[in-house]
Every structure is written in structure tokens, then in C-alpha cells.
Design a protein around this motif. Structure first.
Motif, PDB file in Angstrom:
ATOM      1  N   SER A 138       0.956  -1.237  -0.054  1.00 53.23           N
ATOM      2  CA  SER A 138      -0.187   0.030  -0.043  1.00 53.23           C
ATOM      3  C   SER A 138       0.920   1.203   0.015  1.00 53.23           C
ATOM      4  CB  SER A 138      -0.738  -0.056   1.361  1.00 53.23           C
ATOM      5  OG  SER A 138      -1.651  -1.193   1.161  1.00 53.23           O
ATOM      6  N   VAL A 139       1.917   1.235   0.734  1.00 53.80           N
ATOM      7  CA  VAL A 139       3.015   2.362   0.943  1.00 53.80           C
ATOM      8  C   VAL A 139       3.436   2.770  -0.533  1.00 53.80           C
ATOM      9  CG1 VAL A 139       4.810   3.355   1.661  1.00 53.80           C
ATOM     10  CG2 VAL A 139       2.968   2.380   3.555  1.00 53.80           C
ATOM     11  N   LEU A 140       3.928   1.565  -1.031  1.00 52.39           N
ATOM     12  CA  LEU A 140       4.605   1.690  -2.227  1.00 52.39           C
ATOM     13  C   LEU A 140       3.754   2.405  -3.618  1.00 52.39           C
ATOM     14  CD1 LEU A 140       6.761  -1.859  -2.316  1.00 52.39           C
ATOM     15  CD2 LEU A 140       7.709   0.878  -1.823  1.00 52.39           C
ATOM     16  N   LEU A 141       2.503   1.871  -3.441  1.00 52.42           N
ATOM     17  CA  LEU A 141       1.711   2.143  -4.578  1.00 52.42           C
ATOM     18  C   LEU A 141       1.343   3.568  -4.230  1.00 52.42           C
ATOM     19  CD1 LEU A 141      -0.128   1.233  -6.830  1.00 52.42           C
ATOM     20  CD2 LEU A 141      -1.948   0.431  -5.512  1.00 52.42           C
ATOM     21  N   THR A 142       1.024   3.955  -3.052  1.00 59.37           N
ATOM     22  CA  THR A 142       0.778   5.326  -2.807  1.00 59.37           C
ATOM     23  C   THR A 142       1.822   6.249  -3.167  1.00 59.37           C
ATOM     24  OG1 THR A 142      -0.736   4.819  -0.886  1.00 59.37           O
ATOM     25  CG2 THR A 142       0.268   7.119  -0.814  1.00 59.37           C
ATOM     26  N   GLU A 143       3.079   6.063  -2.775  1.00 59.17           N
ATOM     27  CA  GLU A 143       4.320   6.716  -3.025  1.00 59.17           C
ATOM     28  C   GLU A 143       4.233   6.846  -4.830  1.00 59.17           C
ATOM     29  OE1 GLU A 143       8.828   6.207  -4.212  1.00 59.17           O
ATOM     30  OE2 GLU A 143       7.636   4.246  -3.741  1.00 59.17           O
ATOM     31  N   LEU A 181       5.468  19.797 -10.931  1.00 62.58           N
ATOM     32  CA  LEU A 181       6.645  20.701 -10.409  1.00 62.58           C
ATOM     33  C   LEU A 181       7.591  20.320 -11.505  1.00 62.58           C
ATOM     34  CD1 LEU A 181       6.661  19.096  -6.879  1.00 62.58           C
ATOM     35  CD2 LEU A 181       5.892  21.280  -7.394  1.00 62.58           C
ATOM     36  N   PRO A 182       8.721  21.427 -11.658  1.00 63.67           N
ATOM     37  CA  PRO A 182       9.699  21.048 -12.593  1.00 63.67           C
ATOM     38  C   PRO A 182      10.492  19.894 -12.718  1.00 63.67           C
ATOM     39  CG  PRO A 182       9.716  23.253 -11.579  1.00 63.67           C
ATOM     40  CD  PRO A 182       8.657  22.452 -10.761  1.00 63.67           C
ATOM     41  N   VAL A 183      10.920  19.412 -13.576  1.00 58.02           N
ATOM     42  CA  VAL A 183      11.599  18.148 -13.564  1.00 58.02           C
ATOM     43  C   VAL A 183      12.728  18.024 -12.767  1.00 58.02           C
ATOM     44  CG1 VAL A 183      13.193  16.667 -15.113  1.00 58.02           C
ATOM     45  CG2 VAL A 183      11.037  17.680 -16.217  1.00 58.02           C
ATOM     46  N   HIS A 184      13.572  19.272 -12.850  1.00 58.94           N
ATOM     47  CA  HIS A 184      14.648  19.287 -11.964  1.00 58.94           C
ATOM     48  C   HIS A 184      14.309  18.985 -10.366  1.00 58.94           C
ATOM     49  CE1 HIS A 184      17.467  20.036 -15.125  1.00 58.94           C
ATOM     50  NE2 HIS A 184      18.560  20.048 -14.364  1.00 58.94           N
ATOM     51  N   THR A 185      13.283  19.635 -10.062  1.00 59.29           N
ATOM     52  CA  THR A 185      12.804  19.809  -8.519  1.00 59.29           C
ATOM     53  C   THR A 185      12.255  18.311  -8.272  1.00 59.29           C
ATOM     54  OG1 THR A 185      12.088  21.803  -8.616  1.00 59.29           O
ATOM     55  CG2 THR A 185      11.165  20.289  -6.993  1.00 59.29           C
ATOM     56  N   MET A 186      11.660  17.533  -9.058  1.00 59.01           N
ATOM     57  CA  MET A 186      10.905  16.172  -9.061  1.00 59.01           C
ATOM     58  C   MET A 186      12.068  15.268  -8.754  1.00 59.01           C
ATOM     59  SD  MET A 186       8.095  15.396  -8.169  1.00 59.01           S
ATOM     60  CE  MET A 186       7.669  13.630  -7.746  1.00 59.01           C
ATOM     61  N   VAL A 187      13.119  15.392  -9.434  1.00 55.93           N
ATOM     62  CA  VAL A 187      14.271  14.307  -9.406  1.00 55.93           C
ATOM     63  C   VAL A 187      14.775  14.191  -7.794  1.00 55.93           C
ATOM     64  CG1 VAL A 187      16.539  13.538 -10.048  1.00 55.93           C
ATOM     65  CG2 VAL A 187      15.211  14.499 -11.591  1.00 55.93           C
ATOM     66  N   TRP A 188      15.056  15.258  -7.232  1.00 59.52           N
ATOM     67  CA  TRP A 188      15.402  15.155  -5.828  1.00 59.52           C
ATOM     68  C   TRP A 188      14.347  14.826  -4.897  1.00 59.52           C
ATOM     69  CZ3 TRP A 188      13.392  18.324  -2.085  1.00 59.52           C
ATOM     70  CH2 TRP A 188      12.892  19.562  -2.543  1.00 59.52           C
ATOM     71  N   GLY A 227      11.423  13.157  -5.657  1.00 62.90           N
ATOM     72  CA  GLY A 227      11.051  11.939  -5.946  1.00 62.90           C
ATOM     73  C   GLY A 227      11.818  10.784  -4.903  1.00 62.90           C
ATOM     74  N   THR A 228      13.279  11.174  -4.832  1.00 70.30           N
ATOM     75  CA  THR A 228      14.188  10.481  -4.014  1.00 70.30           C
ATOM     76  C   THR A 228      13.482  10.691  -2.595  1.00 70.30           C
ATOM     77  OG1 THR A 228      15.951  10.858  -5.447  1.00 70.30           O
ATOM     78  CG2 THR A 228      16.576  10.382  -3.310  1.00 70.30           C
ATOM     79  N   VAL A 229      13.322  12.000  -2.221  1.00 69.78           N
ATOM     80  CA  VAL A 229      12.916  12.299  -0.766  1.00 69.78           C
ATOM     81  C   VAL A 229      11.553  11.376  -0.536  1.00 69.78           C
ATOM     82  CG1 VAL A 229      11.883  13.982   0.909  1.00 69.78           C
ATOM     83  CG2 VAL A 229      13.590  14.512  -0.816  1.00 69.78           C
ATOM     84  N   LEU A 230      10.852  11.618  -1.200  1.00 69.57           N
ATOM     85  CA  LEU A 230       9.403  10.639  -1.202  1.00 69.57           C
ATOM     86  C   LEU A 230       9.626   9.315  -1.097  1.00 69.57           C
ATOM     87  CD1 LEU A 230       7.101  12.522  -4.129  1.00 69.57           C
ATOM     88  CD2 LEU A 230       6.816  12.552  -1.566  1.00 69.57           C
ATOM     89  N   THR A 231      10.571   8.606  -1.768  1.00 68.08           N
ATOM     90  CA  THR A 231      10.844   7.262  -1.753  1.00 68.08           C
ATOM     91  C   THR A 231      11.585   7.039  -0.342  1.00 68.08           C
ATOM     92  OG1 THR A 231      11.566   7.125  -4.062  1.00 68.08           O
ATOM     93  CG2 THR A 231      12.479   5.249  -2.563  1.00 68.08           C
ATOM     94  N   VAL A 232      12.393   7.789   0.217  1.00 76.42           N
ATOM     95  CA  VAL A 232      12.847   7.572   1.597  1.00 76.42           C
ATOM     96  C   VAL A 232      11.999   7.723   2.433  1.00 76.42           C
ATOM     97  CG1 VAL A 232      14.629   8.769   3.306  1.00 76.42           C
ATOM     98  CG2 VAL A 232      15.208   8.579   0.907  1.00 76.42           C
ATOM     99  N   VAL A 233      10.924   8.749   2.463  1.00 74.51           N
ATOM    100  CA  VAL A 233       9.848   8.839   3.486  1.00 74.51           C
ATOM    101  C   VAL A 233       8.874   7.852   3.388  1.00 74.51           C
ATOM    102  CG1 VAL A 233       7.840   9.902   3.947  1.00 74.51           C
ATOM    103  CG2 VAL A 233       9.825  11.437   3.427  1.00 74.51           C
TER     104      VAL A 233
END
Length: 243
Positions: A160-165, A176-183, A185-191
Motif C-alpha cells: 500500500s505504501v509503495l503504491l501510494t508513493e 513541478l519542474p523536472v529538476h525539482t521532481m528528481v530530488w 522523488g528521492t525524498v518521497l521514496t526515502v519517506v
């Protein structure tokens, strides 16, 4: 001291996938796009090579087929192979998130099918590799409805968490801009990983370890649950990290 070293090795093993699958691709993207002048599309494609290679090497090194690891390898391979078919960075990132959502869906489907995918990574953490604890795990899995319920709950939480992420990432890609979403996205993965560890650890892994310890000690005497006779079992591990 040996228990501390073992705990340290387990921590390194748990954090390695996070560093390789999240940290290295993010750093590679910025180095390739900023330092080498690659386009966003090319940088995103090349930065996704490391996670696929890491998963493939893990399968070769272990010389065994782990259902979850194999699924992640296939997902990474599909994402890498189709990266060249998209000429838009946002579409590529959305596609990667969509393909990655297959992992979360597959974990949830495996629960419904009665074969939770996360159990392969959970068992070593719960049993600590002790023969008595592993035997207790097998007995409980075959004869304890409570244990099987906790096992299914563990995979349900992670799926459920992986799917929501992945869903949040897809929305973010187009807002959001691509450059913003790259970092980001990593933050969202870690969280997401930390959140899954905490929730699944407290709701499933910890009580499963208590059941395994009690079952092992009932069959083999005190200390059997930790794999070392005469010693108290170690503190419950939260949960293994997944990519």
C-alpha cells in the motif's frame, strides 16, 4: 561485541539498496545533466542503470530466485528498455513511476493469493538466521492463523505504501519542474520506505518475532529464539528495506 557487529552488518545490508536505488541515480542525474550537459531524457535513462545492475548482481550472487527481487529486476529492465521510446522527461518520469507501481500492486496481489512477496526478506530479520527460530517460523506459518495474518499484514502495508508513493510521484511530475521532481522523488521514496518500516515493523514484524521466539523457546528451551542458547533474544528489527 559479535552481536553489535552482526547488527551493524544488518544495518549496512538494509541501507545499501536505499543508497544504490535512490541516492546514486539522483546524484548521477545531476552530474550527467549539469556536468556533462546531457538532456533530461538521456540523464534520466542513464541514471536508472545502477538500480537494475544492483538487483541483477544480487540475484547472481545469491544464486537463488527471490520473487520480489526478480520482480524488481524485471520492472527496472522494462523501465530502462522503454526509456528510449519517450522523448519527454515528464512522460519518462511518469512512466517510471507507473512501471514501479507494478511492484506495489504485485505485493498486494501476492497477499490476496496467499503467498506474500515480502516474506522472503522478512524471515531473516525475524529469525536472525537461527535454526531453531527458522524451524519455529515454519511451524507457525503452517499452524498459526495469527502468524499468517501478521505475515499478510506486513506485505499489505508495504504494498500500500509503495503504491501510494508512486501515485504521489506521478502527480508531482506534472505539477513541478523536472529538476525539482528528481530530488523530491528521492525524498518521497526515502519517506515512504521509513514510513513502511515503522508501521509494518510495529504492526507485524515485532509481534511475529515475539511469536517465533516463544515458539522456539517452547520447543528448544530459553534462548533458542535468538539462535544462541542461554542468551536473551535481540530487540525486534523494524523491517527490511525494499526497492
Amino acid at each position: 561485541m559479535s552481536q553489535q557487529q552482526s547488527a551493524g552488518r544488518q544495518l549496512v545490508q538494509a541501507l545499501t539498496p536505499l543508497v544504490v536505488d535512490a541516492g546514486i541515480p539522483t546524484a548521477a542525474y545531476y552530474v550527467l545533466s549539469g556536468g556533462f550537459g546531457m538532456s533530461d531524457v538521456a540523464a534520466l535513462a542513464w541514471s536508472s542503470v545502477a538500480p537494475a545492475a544492483r538487483t541483477a548482481w544480487g540475484l547472481v550472487r545469491e544464486r537463488s530466485v527471490n520473487g520480489l527481487a526478480l520482480l524488481i529486476l524485471v520492472v527496472n529492465a522494462v523501465g530502462l528498455a522503454t526509456s528510449t521510446l519517450t522523448g519527454d522527461a515528464r512522460l519518462m518520469m511518469a512512466k517510471d513511476s507507473g512501471v514501479s507501481s507494478v511492484v506495489g500492486i504485485a505485493v498486494l496481489v501476492s497477499v490476496a493469493a496467499g503467498r506474500p512477496l515480502m516474506s522472503a526478506g522478512l524471515k531473516p530479520w525475524v529469525t536472525k538466521g537461527g535454526p531453531a527460530a527458522e524451524a519455529a517460523w515454519d511451524r507457525l506459518r503452517g499452524g498459526s492463523a495469527r502468524f499468517r495474518q501478521l505475515e499478510r499484514r506486513f506485505s499489505t502495508i508495504w504494498g500500500s505504501v509503495l503504491l501510494t508513493e508512486c501515485g504521489v510521484k506521478i502527480v508531482g511530475v506534472y505539477l513541478l519542474p523536472v529538476h525539482t521532481m528528481v530530488w523530491l522523488g528521492t525524498v518521497l521514496t526515502v519517506v515512504a520506505l521509513l514510513l513502511a518500516m515503522v508501521i509494518a515493523g510495529g504492526a507485524s514484524a515485532a509481534p511475529m518475532e515475539q511469536l517465533v521466539t516463544a515458539e522456539a523457546e517452547a520447543a528448544n528451551g530459553p534462548g533458542a529464539g535468538s539462535g544462541t542458547p542461554g542468551e536473551a533474544p535481540p530487540a525486534p528489527a523494524a523491517a527490511p528495506a525494499v526497492v
